[in-house]
Structure formats: structure tokens, C-alpha cells
Design a protein around this motif. Structure first.
Motif, PDB file in Angstrom:
ATOM      1  N   LEU A  26       0.855  -1.188   0.000  1.00  0.00           N
ATOM      2  CA  LEU A  26       0.000   0.000   0.000  1.00  0.00           C
ATOM      3  C   LEU A  26       0.885   1.230   0.000  1.00  0.00           C
ATOM      4  CD1 LEU A  26      -2.737  -0.955   2.629  1.00  0.00           C
ATOM      5  CD2 LEU A  26      -2.756  -1.304   0.153  1.00  0.00           C
ATOM      6  N   THR A  27       0.650   2.134  -0.955  1.00  0.00           N
ATOM      7  CA  THR A  27       1.420   3.365  -1.055  1.00  0.00           C
ATOM      8  C   THR A  27       0.492   4.552  -0.852  1.00  0.00           C
ATOM      9  OG1 THR A  27       2.933   2.320  -2.640  1.00  0.00           O
ATOM     10  CG2 THR A  27       2.993   4.718  -2.485  1.00  0.00           C
ATOM     11  N   LEU A  28       0.697   5.277   0.248  1.00  0.00           N
ATOM     12  CA  LEU A  28      -0.067   6.502   0.486  1.00  0.00           C
ATOM     13  C   LEU A  28       0.303   7.499  -0.604  1.00  0.00           C
ATOM     14  CD1 LEU A  28       0.485   6.729   4.365  1.00  0.00           C
ATOM     15  CD2 LEU A  28      -1.265   5.449   3.093  1.00  0.00           C
ATOM     16  N   ASN A  29      -0.700   8.083  -1.262  1.00  0.00           N
ATOM     17  CA  ASN A  29      -0.419   8.794  -2.516  1.00  0.00           C
ATOM     18  C   ASN A  29      -1.023  10.197  -2.552  1.00  0.00           C
ATOM     19  OD1 ASN A  29       0.721   8.899  -5.166  1.00  0.00           O
ATOM     20  ND2 ASN A  29      -1.319   8.534  -6.020  1.00  0.00           N
ATOM     21  N   ARG A  30      -0.559  11.041  -1.620  1.00  0.00           N
ATOM     22  CA  ARG A  30      -0.844  12.474  -1.678  1.00  0.00           C
ATOM     23  C   ARG A  30       0.494  13.214  -1.528  1.00  0.00           C
ATOM     24  NH1 ARG A  30      -4.054  14.998   2.280  1.00  0.00           N
ATOM     25  NH2 ARG A  30      -4.783  16.437   0.668  1.00  0.00           N
ATOM     26  N   PRO A  31       1.400  13.032  -2.475  1.00  0.00           N
ATOM     27  CA  PRO A  31       2.767  13.541  -2.286  1.00  0.00           C
ATOM     28  C   PRO A  31       2.850  15.052  -2.097  1.00  0.00           C
ATOM     29  CG  PRO A  31       2.402  12.846  -4.563  1.00  0.00           C
ATOM     30  CD  PRO A  31       1.239  12.345  -3.775  1.00  0.00           C
ATOM     31  N   LYS A  32       1.976  15.809  -2.742  1.00  0.00           N
ATOM     32  CA  LYS A  32       2.020  17.269  -2.595  1.00  0.00           C
ATOM     33  C   LYS A  32       1.622  17.708  -1.191  1.00  0.00           C
ATOM     34  CE  LYS A  32       1.195  18.351  -7.470  1.00  0.00           C
ATOM     35  NZ  LYS A  32       0.307  19.028  -8.457  1.00  0.00           N
ATOM     36  N   SER A  33       0.872  16.867  -0.502  1.00  0.00           N
ATOM     37  CA  SER A  33       0.460  17.147   0.886  1.00  0.00           C
ATOM     38  C   SER A  33       1.230  16.273   1.867  1.00  0.00           C
ATOM     39  CB  SER A  33      -1.045  16.911   1.049  1.00  0.00           C
ATOM     40  OG  SER A  33      -1.790  17.745   0.193  1.00  0.00           O
ATOM     41  N   LEU A  34       2.381  15.752   1.436  1.00  0.00           N
ATOM     42  CA  LEU A  34       3.237  14.899   2.273  1.00  0.00           C
ATOM     43  C   LEU A  34       2.468  13.691   2.807  1.00  0.00           C
ATOM     44  CD1 LEU A  34       5.249  17.635   4.238  1.00  0.00           C
ATOM     45  CD2 LEU A  34       5.752  16.594   2.017  1.00  0.00           C
ATOM     46  N   ASN A  35       1.522  13.219   1.988  1.00  0.00           N
ATOM     47  CA  ASN A  35       0.718  12.033   2.308  1.00  0.00           C
ATOM     48  C   ASN A  35      -0.062  12.169   3.607  1.00  0.00           C
ATOM     49  OD1 ASN A  35       1.615  10.646  -0.044  1.00  0.00           O
ATOM     50  ND2 ASN A  35       3.534  10.205   1.007  1.00  0.00           N
TER      51      ASN A  35
END
Length: 282
Positions: A26-35
Motif C-alpha cells: 500500500l502506497t499513500l499517494n498524496r505527495p504534494k500534501s506529504l501524504n
């Protein structure tokens, strides 16, 4: 992905993959919001992990983040908006969220969880890490529980787990001071990181640990994980009688894998494991 695997549909805030047989990633995927976690991300993780718990062919899960952070905790901008609208978090909402932050920080799974901490981990992200069984961290990762700096509390699992792992005084450095620590400190002083590696080695190392786990009997692994959870709860040997009565222990003692493990030892070969709970009909 195996054609037999059919995970639930999720939003783009969570990436679901199967890097190796028996392994879920599982990859948390909100990179612009630091996940930072949102209700949508939490719901996505909850659905997939609930499915994972019941999928016999998946034996271990790796959790990581996309971009330069692992997880910055809760989305404080959204939290502030809720507060301004008069919709604060309540004791009831926290208690009713039985799996904790991101549906992981208080989850009691029979299957091993590996955190592949690719970058900074703060607040709920660190609470999530503390509930994993094995933790691989990038050497440039930092960990923090800065809730007291924001008027909130690390109540989703961070307080009891860190105190149990690190001891009262060290836990107080993170919890009462809101202090940020390095990956090396998390491993060498606080004791909740297993391995510190260069950034490019985080996922390969986590996958190697997963491979070592799935080389073992899944029945034995799940029974052992249950024993670890019971020991954490009871903190004494009184858990033995409760442990041997769990479904995981019954599967270990009566299933095919214990027979295969003993037979393979005597035949001087590597065992060939079946999915947990498998019992050949006579």
C-alpha cells in the motif's frame, strides 16, 4: 497481479500493488500534501486492509508513501476547517474508529505489517509506524509526535506503544516536548526502527524482509503474531492459555503446514507452504 486477487476499488489517494507472491503493498499517494491522511484515504486503507485480512493468499503487507514523505499525519488544514465549522473530533468519534489513524495505528492484525518509511513521518504517521511489526527507514527520515505543539494529543495509539517500546522517559521526549528524532535515534535510542538504509534501499529492504517472512509457515507466523499482540495486552505469561485457544493457533497445530514443516526437516528439503488454515481432506 494474480487473476484470483480482486481488491476493492479505491481512489487515487492510495496505490495498491502486489510486488511479490503473498505480499500486498500500500502506497499513500498524496505527495504534494506529504501524504497527510484524509477521510477518503482512511476509508481506502480500511477497505483494502479488511479485504487483506480475509484473503488467504496474502501473508504480509508493506506500507510506504509516495514522494519525499512517508506520512505527515492528519490533514491539519481540513481538521481546522472542521473545527471552524463547529465539527470537532469527539471522544466518541475516536473510540468508534477502532482501527485508529489511517485505519492502521490501532489495528490488531494476525498478519505482519512492514513500514517502509521513505521520508519524514509525523503525528499519526509515526503512530502508524509504531503499530507495524517491522520498520525500515530511510537514513534521512525523521520521526515526530508533535501533537502537543498543535493543541492535540497522540491518542490514536502513539502514547501506549511508544511508552512500552522506549520507556517512560524517552517516550516523554517525543510526546511532551514534541521533539523530532532522526532515523538513527529511532533505531538506536528509541528502539522502534529495525533497519536504517539509504533512500533507494528502503523498498527493496522491506521486500526482502517480507520474503523472509513468507519463507516461513504462514500458520506459524500468524499464530506467533497473535501471541505478540496478546503479550502486549497482558504483559505477562497469562496470555498462554488464551493464545492456544485462538483460531490462529488451532490452524497452526491442526493444519497441513505443521506436517509439511516437520516432514521437510526429516527429508532435508525446503518446505512448500500452503495458505494458512489449509487442511487436506482424508
Amino acid at each position: 497481479m494474480s487473476p484470483t486477487l480482486n481488491p476493492p476499488a479505491v481512489s487515487g489517494q492510495l496505490l495498491v500493488s502486489f510486488p511479490k507472491e503473498h505480499v500486498l503493498q500500500l502506497t499513500l499517494n498524496r505527495p504534494k500534501s506529504l501524504n497527510a491522511s484524509t477521510p477518503q484515504m482512511m476509508d481506502d486503507v480500511r477497505k483494502v486492509l479488511n479485504w487483506f485480512e480475509d484473503e488467504p493468499s496474502l501473508w504480509v503487507v508493506i506500507i510506504t508513501g509516495s514522494g519525499r514523505a512517508f506520512c505527515a499525519g492528519a490533514d491539519l488544514k481540513a481538521w481546522n476547517q472542521d473545527e471552524q465549522r463547529g465539527q470537532p473530533n469527539t471522544a466518541e468519534s475516536i473510540v468508534s474508529n477502532i482501527y485508529g489513524f489511517a485505519s492502521i495505528s490501532r489495528r490488531e492484525s494476525k498478519k505482519p505489517f512492514i513500514a517502509a518509511v521513505n521520508g519524514h513521518s509525523f503525528g499519526g504517521g509515526t503512530e502508524l509506524v509504531l503499530n507495524c511489526d517491522l520498520v525500515v527507514a530511510s537514513k534521512d527520515a525523521n520521526f515526530g509526535l508533535p501533537e502537543v505543539k498543535r493543541g492535540v494529543v497522540a491518542i490514536q495509539g502513539g502514547i501506549p506503544r511508544l511508552a512500552r517500546i522506549a520507556g517512560h522517559q524517552l517516550a516523554s521526549e517525543m510526546l511532551l516536548l514534541g521533539k523530532t528524532i532522526t532515523a538513527d535515534d529511532a533505531r538506536n535510542r528509541f528502539g522502534f526502527v529495525n533497519v536504517v538504509v539509504p533512500p533507494t534501499d528502503v523498498l527493496p529492504t522491506a521486500l526482502d524482509l517480507a520474503s523472509q517472512i513468507i519463507a516461513n509457515s504462514p500458520d506459524s507466523v500468524q499464530s506467533t503474531k497473535k501471541g505478540l499482540l496478546l503479550t502486549y495486552k497482558h504483559n505477562n505469561e497469562s496470555m498462554v492459555s488464551e493464545h492456544v485457544r485462538t483460531p490462529e493457533s488451532a490452524g497452526y497445530m491442526l493444519g497441513d503446514n505443521i506436517k509439511e514443516g516437520l516432514r521437510a526437516f526429516n527429508e532435508k528439503r525446503n518446505p512448500v507452504w500452503q495458505n494458512p488454515g489449509t487442511k487436506t481432506k482424508l
